[in-house]
Design a protein around this motif. Structure first.
Motif, PDB file in Angstrom:
ATOM      1  N   THR A   1       6.695  15.067  10.337  1.00 47.68           N
ATOM      2  CA  THR A   1       6.522  13.719  11.402  1.00 47.68           C
ATOM      3  C   THR A   1       6.311  14.936  12.763  1.00 47.68           C
TER       4      THR A   1
ATOM      5  N   ALA B   1       8.733   7.760  13.586  1.00 46.08           N
ATOM      6  CA  ALA B   1       9.830   7.361  12.807  1.00 46.08           C
ATOM      7  C   ALA B   1       9.698   5.625  12.737  1.00 46.08           C
TER       8      ALA B   1
ATOM      9  N   GLY C   1      11.566   9.488   9.806  1.00 50.68           N
ATOM     10  CA  GLY C   1      12.029   8.228   9.967  1.00 50.68           C
ATOM     11  C   GLY C   1      12.275   7.769   7.919  1.00 50.68           C
TER      12      GLY C   1
END
Length: 217
Positions: free
Chosen positions: A16, A162, A173
């Motif tokens: 991420t 996400a 996510g």
């Protein structure tokens, strides 16, 4: 959580962060010049050209009007062309950057428009050219707003990354969907939400501190 899940959580966090930082840097490098172009070519700008301004504005608005999940799917051919695959963390950076660039361009435009017109006129009166006005007046004076806007863009990208996890982009996510939702592991979902909250608050805190240091008012 088991050691395996902790390892998965840390790996997803790294994915991420990678998606957010890479696409954020691209949006900064591409979006700031677009924001500058919108300001300088606007009516009364230092390089007024309404045709360019309206065309550029229409293109930016067009990309901004497309929901990210649709843009994510529509850009699969381009993503495959650039990265070689439509799946994975690196593949997600392409649509994330393309979605964030026009968004940040508009934020930068707002900050640049707030620069005191008197400063621009003063530099012009002293013989400053357009490049001088951009580099020594527009960008420095608007810098706190530019940084604040970039912070907001990074936070938005975290949410978008996400969402990209829904189609196999990896990251937090993807972890929340595969384990927290599909396998009904509530502890994983809670852990992902907690990490996202800490990540967003951390980025916002850093951005606010930097803006406070840059603001000379």
């Amino acid at each position: 959580m088991t050691p395996i899940m902790v390892e998965l959580l840390l790996r997803s966090l790294w994915e991420t962060v990678l998606m957010t930082v890479a696409s954020g840097v691209i949006s900064l490098v591409a979006g700031l010049p677009l924001g500058l172009a919108l300001v300088v070519t606007a009516r009364g700008g230092i390089a007024e050209n309404l045709w360019i301004n309206r065309t550029l504005g229409a293109v930016i608005n067009g990309f901004r009007s497309v929901p990210f999940i649709i843009l994510l799917v529509a850009l699969i051919p381009l993503t495959r062309l650039i990265v070689g695959t439509a799946l994975g963390t690196w593949a997600a950076i392409v649509p994330l950057a393309i979605a964030a660039t026009p968004y940040y361009a508009r934020i930068a435009e707002v900050s640049l428009r707030e620069v005191d017109r008197g400063l621009i006129d003063a530099v012009r009166a002293m013989g400053g050219n357009r490049w001088t006005i951009v580099c020594e007046v527009l960008v420095p004076e608007a810098l706190p707003g530019i940084v604040a806007g970039f912070t907001v863009t990074l936070v938005t990208l975290i949410g978008a990354s996400a969402m990209a996890g829904a189609i196999g982009a990896g990251g937090l996510g993807d972890l929340a969907i595969r384990y927290g939702y599909q396998r009904f592991e509530t502890n994983v979902m809670i852990a992902v939400v907690a990490v996202l909250i800490v990540l967003v608050c951390g980025i916002q805190w850093l951005g606010d501190r930097l803006v406070a240091r840059l603001d000379r008012r």
